[in-house]
Motif scaffolding. Structure first.
Motif: not given
Ligand SMILES: [Mg+2]
Length: 159
Positions: A8, A10-12, A86-87, A90
């Motif tokens: 992933d 964004d955020g990863t 991160d979510t 995912d």
């Protein structure tokens, strides 16, 4: 045998918005270790390709989240398929597509995450707060749980 690792963004990844803990050095090492790497993100495929080009990293795939299953079809000779994110989304698409989900905030570091000195140097923002609060498997188990058993009670009261 090689692993297939889907990232992933964004955020990863450290290049994400917001920046995640996985650095480009880690991603490069994953490739050096012989793993098949690529991205699976809500971003457009072109945006993903631009990001990798700017990083100077050659990847094997760039797909949208709901197309992760197509990556598995494309690469059959792989020991294990990982999606790192991160979510909950995912996790959802990873499990739906037959991938192992690795939550970037809590996963045990893989060998390619270690530098030459054996250290795991996450991106400057660190691992960040946990946003996947409950595994999907747990939710499914709860839905599938049997109802309270009233049958025996019925027999008892009707004789
Ligand atoms: Mg994300």
């Amino acid at each position: 045998m090689a692993h297939l690792i889907s990232f992933d963004i964004d955020g990863t990844l450290v290049t994400g918005n917001g920046p995640g803990p996985i650095t480009l050095e880690m991603v490069r090492r994953a490739a050096e270790h012989g793993h098949i790497i690529g991205s699976c993100s809500d971003r457009t495929v072109q945006d993903q390709k631009n990001m990798w080009a700017a990083a100077g990293i050659e990847v094997s795939f760039t797909v949208n989240k709901h197309r992760l299953d197509s990556v598995k079809e494309q690469y059959a000779d792989v020991e294990i398929y990982y999606h790192i994110g991160d979510t909950n989304m995912d996790q959802h698409y990873a499990l739906l597509s037959g991938f192992e989900f690795l939550q970037v905030q809590t996963m045990d570091p893989h060998p390619w995450m270690h530098n030459e000195a054996g250290e795991v140097l996450w991106g400057p923002e660190g691992r960040g707060p946990l946003s996947v609060t409950e595994p999907i498997q747990t939710l499914e188990r709860r839905v599938a749980a049997p109802p309270v058993n009233a049958v025996e009670d019925d027999f008892a009261t009707t004789g």
